[in-house]
Design an enzyme around this catalytic site. Sequence first.
Site, mmCIF file in Angstrom:
data_model
loop_
_atom_site.group_PDB
_atom_site.id
_atom_site.type_symbol
_atom_site.label_atom_id
_atom_site.label_comp_id
_atom_site.label_asym_id
_atom_site.label_seq_id
_atom_site.Cartn_x
_atom_site.Cartn_y
_atom_site.Cartn_z
ATOM 1 N N LYS A 55 -14.317 -43.144 66.981
ATOM 2 C CA LYS A 55 -14.242 -43.683 65.621
ATOM 3 C C LYS A 55 -13.152 -44.755 65.596
ATOM 4 O O LYS A 55 -11.993 -44.476 65.889
ATOM 5 C CB LYS A 55 -13.934 -42.544 64.634
ATOM 6 C CG LYS A 55 -14.181 -42.917 63.189
ATOM 7 C CD LYS A 55 -14.358 -41.673 62.319
ATOM 8 C CE LYS A 55 -14.548 -42.052 60.851
ATOM 9 N NZ LYS A 55 -14.890 -40.896 60.026
ATOM 10 N N ARG A 81 -53.302 -25.054 38.577
ATOM 11 C CA ARG A 81 -52.935 -25.237 39.994
ATOM 12 C C ARG A 81 -54.183 -25.328 40.870
ATOM 13 O O ARG A 81 -54.198 -26.054 41.865
ATOM 14 C CB ARG A 81 -51.986 -24.136 40.471
ATOM 15 C CG ARG A 81 -52.553 -22.734 40.343
ATOM 16 C CD ARG A 81 -51.501 -21.666 40.646
ATOM 17 N NE ARG A 81 -52.044 -20.340 40.423
ATOM 18 C CZ ARG A 81 -52.029 -19.357 41.313
ATOM 19 N NH1 ARG A 81 -51.498 -19.534 42.506
ATOM 20 N NH2 ARG A 81 -52.550 -18.178 41.021
ATOM 21 N N SER A 131 -16.245 -45.789 61.134
ATOM 22 C CA SER A 131 -17.545 -45.202 61.497
ATOM 23 C C SER A 131 -18.430 -46.292 62.095
ATOM 24 O O SER A 131 -19.140 -46.076 63.075
ATOM 25 C CB SER A 131 -18.241 -44.621 60.261
ATOM 26 O OG SER A 131 -17.457 -43.614 59.669
ATOM 27 N N GLU A 174 -37.877 -27.248 52.022
ATOM 28 C CA GLU A 174 -38.273 -28.187 50.976
ATOM 29 C C GLU A 174 -37.544 -29.516 51.080
ATOM 30 O O GLU A 174 -38.097 -30.566 50.739
ATOM 31 C CB GLU A 174 -38.028 -27.558 49.596
ATOM 32 C CG GLU A 174 -38.844 -26.286 49.333
ATOM 33 C CD GLU A 174 -38.308 -25.026 50.010
ATOM 34 O OE1 GLU A 174 -37.178 -25.069 50.558
ATOM 35 O OE2 GLU A 174 -39.003 -24.000 50.000
ATOM 36 N N ASN A 222 -18.585 -39.081 66.983
ATOM 37 C CA ASN A 222 -17.276 -39.746 67.019
ATOM 38 C C ASN A 222 -16.138 -38.789 66.662
ATOM 39 O O ASN A 222 -14.995 -39.218 66.507
ATOM 40 C CB ASN A 222 -17.276 -41.004 66.141
ATOM 41 C CG ASN A 222 -17.428 -40.701 64.662
ATOM 42 O OD1 ASN A 222 -17.097 -39.609 64.205
ATOM 43 N ND2 ASN A 222 -17.916 -41.668 63.905
ATOM 44 N N HIS A 247 -16.667 -48.330 55.360
ATOM 45 C CA HIS A 247 -16.287 -47.334 56.358
ATOM 46 C C HIS A 247 -16.243 -47.999 57.729
ATOM 47 O O HIS A 247 -17.088 -47.732 58.585
ATOM 48 C CB HIS A 247 -17.270 -46.170 56.329
ATOM 49 C CG HIS A 247 -17.328 -45.492 54.988
ATOM 50 N ND1 HIS A 247 -18.051 -45.977 53.939
ATOM 51 C CD2 HIS A 247 -16.710 -44.370 54.533
ATOM 52 C CE1 HIS A 247 -17.887 -45.189 52.891
ATOM 53 N NE2 HIS A 247 -17.088 -44.206 53.216
#
Lengths: 651, 651
Positions: free
Chosen positions: A249, A337, A32, A387, A188, A29
């Site tokens: 970019k 648990r 980038s 999470e 960018n 890339h």
Amino acid sequence: MSFEATVHAKAIQLDQLVLDMCAEAGSGHPTSALSLGHLVTVLMYHGMRWKPEDPTYPTSDRLVLSEGHAVPIIYAACADLGVRIGREGNQRPMTVADAKDLRRAESEIDGHPNPMEGFPFFDAATGSLGQGLSVAAGLGLAARRDDLDKRIWCIIGDGESREGQIWEAVDFLVDQRLANVTAIFNCNQYGQSDKVSAQQSPETIGKKLEAAGVMVFQIDGHDPRAIREAIEKVQKVDRVCAIVARTVKGWGAPSIQGGGWHGKPATGEKLRQAKDELGTRKISLTSSLTAAEAPRIPAPKPHASKQFVAREAIGFSQAMKDHDFASTLATGRFATRRAYGLALRTLGQANPDVWALDADVKNSTFAEWFANDRTLAPRYAECRIAEQNMISVAAGLAAAGKIPFASTFAKFLTRGYDQIEMALNSGANIKLVGSHAGISLASDGPSQMALPDVAWFRSLSTMTDHRGNPGCYILQPSDAYAAYALTLVMAEYEGMCYMRTFRPEVEFLYNDRTVFNLGKFEVLNEGRDLLIVSAGYMVHECNKAISLLDLQGIDATLVDLYSIPFDTDALLDLANRNGGNILVVEDNYGAAMGSAVADACTDSGDAFTLHQMHVRRIPKSARTEEEILRMCGLHASQIAARAAKIVGVGV
Amino acid sequence: MSFEATVHAKAIQLDQLVLDMCAEAGSGHPTSALSLGHLVTVLMYHGMRWKPEDPTYPTSDRLVLSEGHAVPIIYAACADLGVRIGREGNQRPMTVADAKDLRRAESEIDGHPNPMEGFPFFDAATGSLGQGLSVAAGLGLAARRDDLDKRIWCIIGDGESREGQIWEAVDFLVDQRLANVTAIFNCNQYGQSDKVSAQQSPETIGKKLEAAGVMVFQIDGHDPRAIREAIEKVQKVDRVCAIVARTVKGWGAPSIQGGGWHGKPATGEKLRQAKDELGTRKISLTSSLTAAEAPRIPAPKPHASKQFVAREAIGFSQAMKDHDFASTLATGRFATRRAYGLALRTLGQANPDVWALDADVKNSTFAEWFANDRTLAPRYAECRIAEQNMISVAAGLAAAGKIPFASTFAKFLTRGYDQIEMALNSGANIKLVGSHAGISLASDGPSQMALPDVAWFRSLSTMTDHRGNPGCYILQPSDAYAAYALTLVMAEYEGMCYMRTFRPEVEFLYNDRTVFNLGKFEVLNEGRDLLIVSAGYMVHECNKAISLLDLQGIDATLVDLYSIPFDTDALLDLANRNGGNILVVEDNYGAAMGSAVADACTDSGDAFTLHQMHVRRIPKSARTEEEILRMCGLHASQIAARAAKIVGVGV
């Protein structure tokens, strides 16, 4: 040469190498990467305090490249600086030749950041977007705890900042006041398939950060002086800061700017043209053809490492007594648990590297017994209802040498599966604990039940990690002794583990002398007609079934297969001693434990009769465990009926 | 009685019923429910335009309860209003007795919103947090497209708004200017285990929303007039609006307020006390003991439904010619991902209910061939780099009767697994397409490769959905004809499907006359020594292996097992005609296709020799497909060697 000219010259040198590397690889890339040329140059040559010859030096600043696809610019800088790369036995300073091996099968210079393939400059594998800032937060937490004066820099793409996890991480940084972590947003303006949304413009990203309580520095990401000033400012402020940089970019090479060049290298004439454009830009910006000045990389503070020694942890009965549960111990029942929470506290007291993380359910997973201990609280990270961030924070802690235990409902861990796999790719030594697994939580219904979880983690157990171990061990303790012991076992082992704990209070099956090991199982009843294999909560239901079968004169063996993978030879041996009849019983969807036994059977080449009982419908709420077990066809009476049919009784 | 008094009286009546329901059930989240008493009363009795006797009437406003655990308050209102509930054949107005069946195994009144168990008031199962606003966005998109004058209300908890997905949804709403969706943030200050973070205070939530471009109304969520005013305002403004409501967890019953009461019902004396407190509050607020006035629910607009009829879609060759690919067709090669794009466009033109969604990789998945078609563009939703939101938006579209195809890299779909499972629980008719599956994308490395995906989706294929079908079909087309045809098949089928497409250009194996069906497979070569089973990209590698084996005089059968689940009898029949020797070859981790075959073998009770070849290490980048296949032991030569060993040649 002036500072600006030095930076421009170096950035353009790196940019040109990036173009060559991607052309050699046939992919990558580059555009980038070019948007980061100046930011990376100022950061790695003038900003970060680190040692190229020893990138993992404890007090060295670290760089997490969240937008992993832009990695060629980092490789270019590392090649230029001779950063140490390579696996053990082949460590060496990186060269330009190494850089040009980008994406080769035998090269350490992988398509996206990949530390375990021999690139220790990075702490974490990235490339699945939106995860880096959470990893940086984990590194920052560990550094603060260890009193290491270092900064974690994290580069994030603008398109990438659409990922909700970035904003979970921002909230976490502010909650934790982690001023040693600095996000740099690389705006960018282009994603892969389109311009980024106005929701990810530098203005809007800045406003969102400020709304979340972050101090923001908006800069031109190709202005060396502006970049240096922003870097100096964030180093001085004791607040969570972020730099929002407007970049281009494909900077410096107009022929490859705009849409259509995201994942594409310039080759042939196009490559020559782009490099020429950069060359012309260099002349105009540096007013000189001389090479850039030597970098002046700030050194990290000297560090004398302290070694903590873990003490041996006490056993379950002792821990129960020490924590005022003597009378509960006497009842002979305790939820797995809860035993996890107890073990976690014991572990925390014995080993200063153990951390605990939870996502606003610590009073259900019992991580609270760690969190609420005054001496352990500094090693507890409350991750709130987020999470994804929790898993990547754990990966960051692990990269800093900690042993993080991350818990939530097993169902909600699903939110972090992509992060878990990236942690596995990073070699992260993390322990995942999913509570309320399977159907035994009954009343809350399917939105809280983990059902395809065993299949997913089992998939990871069918391959090996970079250390040559199973990618993951799945542990399903059936009683409190097992849960307690297996928690300690997880801490001893270097690699990923996933433990399922269960809601109900269950009877003790074991004692302090029972030894639990990864890859092993326990035989709870020895018979000769049929081998029943189960794990976790369902072992108790199978135990009841064994009694029912006994009344019918059927003599069944019961195995508590608490670990996947397991000793297949030993299990099949037992099956052979039970007429080759196997019945596997589990409280989740298929492709899981029963299927693992099927794999073992077919792998052996011998003939077995294998029957699988598992959840075969979407469950719903029921008020009792008995009701939900019947609903899913997994009640003791149903297990016994199936078993009797297998051995040909009562058909 | 004044409006305020009417609302207070009704809210308290519902609150008291909530306490009774949860006490009966022995669980539930009564205090979260009580924080919503006034909001739900004003909304359902005075705000929403809807018909209790026909909650799914096309122009009715809809309510998505993102914080699903607060559902008892909705049940209480529905019982009071006699909302239609029940599965087909047992539909009836809900009663208080129904409400008191909360969480019973045989009851429609599930622990969390669960439309498929007979509660059509809801469009989606919720309870795994953070997903509701995205579902609401999908409903809003469909309503706008269908020109239905309705509003989608979505209630979100403050703790829940820590989930990044909420902010992905907010960006999506603003991007799409979905002024017909209104989020209501219920800021009751308490999560499950603790007070919510200051990052989720009403002030900070408000600032974040404003930073994202949302018009915010901050209100006291127990002030009937303030609630009504806010509801009226958002109905008038043509902008994305949100209501941020300060509420009290356990409002009206001080004895159960504060921490410790999140998932716990008050029972016995505690229940009496809490209800008494509410009763006292009612007297002070309504200055009257008379019952509340009858509700005046605004009616939805009359609706005359329009029926669209889908046309039959053209075949692959014709589609190639129609879209200027005649010369490409002649080359005999086309990537499966391109064939998907072509089929998607064909489908879109044939069926006005087909939608496409993608997450900034539409030029890789080829969803862009749909998106860039001027007539189809209004049914394309660009979801940017936010996969969680994309999946839940698709679930919302499906709930509105659409057939959404959601695509991204198969690896990145992992981000939405929790959302996918909730969509399955919701009965959502969604089609998931993961491109660049397995290892054949080679150069980008493991961060972009889907490896445990087949195991996870296979788990869903081992159980049945509410319609009695497999929870999910996994489709792995090996050529463009198959990919094209299976895309059309997915649209015809009502239920969840997951299709893996692959990066490389591959040769045609089939033609327009080949028929592909869910649950079937194709025999590509008929031999007698060994059955090789594969799917997707690996079929081509196995084809090469077949040629190598032929040179050694080994006559192997090759099955393209493009569907899981599959016709196990037919497959084992073939195996028996090949000496009982089976070799399964797949480009992902285990617990997947090979394991499905192992399940079939052991289930049959017959003896087979089954060998599984799958990815057994964490892959890394390689520049070519050949290199990565060798690295993972899956090259044609390695397959042939293994096959030869199985049949005892060349050992």
